[in-house]
Scaffold this motif. Structure first.
Motif, mmCIF file in Angstrom:
data_model
loop_
_atom_site.group_PDB
_atom_site.id
_atom_site.type_symbol
_atom_site.label_atom_id
_atom_site.label_comp_id
_atom_site.label_asym_id
_atom_site.label_seq_id
_atom_site.Cartn_x
_atom_site.Cartn_y
_atom_site.Cartn_z
ATOM 1 N N PRO A 135 -2.017 14.102 0.731
ATOM 2 C CA PRO A 135 -3.291 14.223 0.011
ATOM 3 C C PRO A 135 -4.324 13.242 0.560
ATOM 4 O O PRO A 135 -3.984 12.229 1.178
ATOM 5 N N TRP A 136 -5.593 13.541 0.314
ATOM 6 C CA TRP A 136 -6.642 12.605 0.700
ATOM 7 C C TRP A 136 -6.435 11.302 -0.053
ATOM 8 O O TRP A 136 -6.200 11.298 -1.250
ATOM 9 N N PRO A 137 -6.520 10.165 0.630
ATOM 10 C CA PRO A 137 -6.220 8.890 -0.027
ATOM 11 C C PRO A 137 -7.364 8.414 -0.907
ATOM 12 O O PRO A 137 -8.534 8.757 -0.660
ATOM 13 N N LEU B 48 0.439 8.618 6.847
ATOM 14 C CA LEU B 48 -0.994 8.447 6.600
ATOM 15 C C LEU B 48 -1.368 6.966 6.629
ATOM 16 O O LEU B 48 -2.419 6.590 7.156
ATOM 17 N N LEU B 49 -0.511 6.121 6.070
ATOM 18 C CA LEU B 49 -0.771 4.688 6.101
ATOM 19 C C LEU B 49 -0.839 4.184 7.533
ATOM 20 O O LEU B 49 -1.738 3.418 7.896
ATOM 21 N N GLY B 50 0.106 4.631 8.365
ATOM 22 C CA GLY B 50 0.082 4.227 9.766
ATOM 23 C C GLY B 50 -1.203 4.658 10.457
ATOM 24 O O GLY B 50 -1.796 3.909 11.237
ATOM 25 N N LEU C 170 0.812 -1.223 0.000
ATOM 26 C CA LEU C 170 0.000 0.000 0.000
ATOM 27 C C LEU C 170 0.841 1.267 0.000
ATOM 28 O O LEU C 170 0.315 2.364 -0.208
ATOM 29 N N LEU C 171 2.155 1.136 0.248
ATOM 30 C CA LEU C 171 3.017 2.323 0.252
ATOM 31 C C LEU C 171 3.156 2.939 -1.127
ATOM 32 O O LEU C 171 3.618 4.071 -1.262
ATOM 33 N N ASP C 172 2.758 2.204 -2.171
ATOM 34 C CA ASP C 172 2.809 2.769 -3.512
ATOM 35 C C ASP C 172 1.777 3.875 -3.694
ATOM 36 O O ASP C 172 1.947 4.754 -4.544
ATOM 37 N N ALA D 263 -8.592 -0.646 2.076
ATOM 38 C CA ALA D 263 -7.661 -1.780 2.148
ATOM 39 C C ALA D 263 -6.734 -1.630 3.343
ATOM 40 O O ALA D 263 -6.470 -2.601 4.077
ATOM 41 N N ALA D 264 -6.229 -0.416 3.565
ATOM 42 C CA ALA D 264 -5.339 -0.172 4.700
ATOM 43 C C ALA D 264 -6.071 -0.402 6.020
ATOM 44 O O ALA D 264 -5.513 -0.995 6.964
ATOM 45 N N MET D 265 -7.317 0.041 6.103
ATOM 46 C CA MET D 265 -8.072 -0.126 7.348
ATOM 47 C C MET D 265 -8.384 -1.600 7.613
ATOM 48 O O MET D 265 -8.389 -2.042 8.769
ATOM 49 N N LEU D 266 -8.615 -2.383 6.553
ATOM 50 C CA LEU D 266 -8.858 -3.810 6.739
ATOM 51 C C LEU D 266 -7.595 -4.522 7.228
ATOM 52 O O LEU D 266 -7.651 -5.345 8.148
#
Length: 365
Positions: A218-220, A33-35, A25-27, A227-230
């Motif tokens: 930026p807003w994802p 923000l991912l964290g 997902l880092l792409d 996907a990140a939240m799952l």
């Protein structure tokens, strides 16, 4: 205790598997923000599940100073530790950061043994060292040139110019924060594990996400965010619930030792997903970790000890330490695998049996 060990290894499995998935997902998402989204997924998912499970709000079993222990764990581990790691990663390579992250297990065990006076035998210490050595071997670059790059230039001027000392220092501080977090969480492990993990995820997720957006992220995309939240729900939420359950029965040092197998599990999942070839480092690390887990599994600690009178509330099954009676109205409506939960009293008891430094065995040796 086999169930508690399964909880600890299950926690490591989910967290380890989440790492290669999060890397994908880092792409599309910046690291901070991912964290934040990973933690938000854990917090929102677990707290929603808790409301559905209990058919509304139910007291989490925290009383008095317990709220302070939980607040300290969230602030130090979930907020300060995460933010410190993110800033540390800006000043160090991924390889050296991976090496340094193994310090969490070391710091956790040292704090548990030296500060919180948790008992440890020579067998447990040896097992911990074997597991940590496996993590270090797993994170060590396979090529000498990569190792040199990870460790940085030996030139003092190069180190000063690149600020190379700052990155490792911040990552080490983050590991210390998580070690303190683990030991503070141990203080409230008898409370509702879902509430503990959910509240930590929600607070840390809001802070990290707000910080990322404030710094210009930026807003994802909706798909990437979901996907990140799952991934966060499973790898950070359910994983932490299992870890808290393991803390309850195994104590901090032992639960952290089992959890330290997560890097090996993460690499194994990455190899399966990406089809990469294994190296001798991978198999050597696996052997060391297997030896460490075997040493822990073979621990037998028993002596005559005394339990003082105590009153508290936590999930439990009826056993030698919970030989009480009650009416049906005082029990949980959802007993499940964890038994039931209610306020109960332990009468003074002296006996001998194999035990770990769990919720009911915090005595001196």
């Amino acid at each position: 205790m086999n169930r508690a060990i399964a909880y600890a290894l299950g926690s490591a499995l989910l967290f380890g598997a989440s790492t290669p998935l999060a890397k994908q997902l880092l792409d599309t998402l910046p690291p901070l923000l991912l964290g934040g989204l990973l933690y938000l997924g854990a917090g929102l998912g677990l707290l929603l599940y808790r409301l559905l499970r209990d058919r509304g709000w139910r007291h989490p079993g925290l009383h008095g100073r317990d709220w302070g222990w939980l607040g300290g764990a969230i602030a130090i581990g979930g907020v300060i530790g995460t933010a410190t790691l993110m800033f540390g990663l800006q000043h160090t390579s991924a390889a050296s950061a991976s090496l340094l992250l193994n310090l969490e297990a070391v710091y956790t065990a040292l704090l548990a043994w030296l500060v919180f006076r948790e008992h440890a035998s020579a067998r447990v210490v040896t097992g911990m060292l074997a597991i940590v050595a496996g993590g270090l071997l797993l994170a060590w670059p396979a090529e000498p040139s990569a190792a040199a790059a990870a460790l940085g230039s030996s030139s003092p001027s190069a180190w000063a110019a690149a600020g190379a000392w700052l990155g490792p220092l911040l990552v080490s501080v983050a590991c210390l924060c998580w070690a303190i977090d683990n030991n503070l969480t141990r203080k409230v492990a008898a409370a509702d594990a879902v509430f503990i993990a959910g509240s930590r995820g929600l607070v840390a997720g809001l802070v990290s996400t707000a910080g990322a957006l404030a710094l210009g992220a930026p807003w994802p995309p909706v798909g990437a965010a979901l996907a990140a939240m799952l991934v966060g729900l499973l790898g950070y939420g359910v994983s932490l619930v299992l870890f808290v359950l393991a803390l309850r029965d195994l104590g901090t040092a032992r639960a952290s030792a089992y959890f330290a197998t997560a890097p090996f599990i993460g690499v194994a999942v990455a190899l399966l997903l990406l089809g990469e070839a294994t190296t001798w480092l991978f198999w050597g690390a696996g052997l060391l970790m297997a030896v460490g887990v075997w040493l822990h599994l073979g621990e037998r600690h028993a002596h005559r000890h005394q339990h003082e009178a105590q009153e508290h509330e936590h999930w439990h099954l009826h056993d030698a330490h919970h030989d009480h009676t009650h009416d049906s109205a005082s029990t949980s409506a959802n007993p499940g695998l964890l038994g039931h939960r209610h306020w109960h009293r332990h009468e003074p008891l002296t006996h001998r049996h194999p035990h770990y430094p769990d919720t009911h065995h915090q005595h001196r040796h």
